[in-house]
Design a protein around this motif. Sequence first.
Motif: not given
Length: 130
Positions: A8-16, A95-109
């Motif tokens: 999903t595209y937003f002017p401030e960032g892209t969420n997926g 996801l916490s906003g356009p182009g923003m999220g939480l707990l990235s290290r956990k998701a990456f692992a």
Amino acid sequence: MLLFLTRTYFPEGTNGKLECEGKLIAYTIELPWKQNEKRVSCIPEGKYFIRKRYSTKYKWHLEVVDVPNRSLILFHPANYAQKELLGCIAPVTKLSGPGMGLLSRKAFAKLKDKVFKALDNGESVSLIVQ
């Protein structure tokens, strides 16, 4: 292994949403779409291969290969696309906003474990960005 990244595209960032076999692996954040411009845009939609990569900064992580006119497009942890990404993709738990999220290290692992297991078994890993 086939991974699907639905954006999903937003002017401030892209969420997926990153899925494998219909199951959610993680959400993703990226920079906004700016015509595939290096260091300021997310990558174009399409099909790519993923391979393992090692660097001193990120240790073992994932690289998206053969992106047109781009190099070193990585999956690595980040929670704020505008400040932490230069065209890469960051998995996040929430996801916490356009182009923003939480707990990235956990998701990456979680993503890394799944993809590394497939690669270690000799499977190729493809990413469909749509």
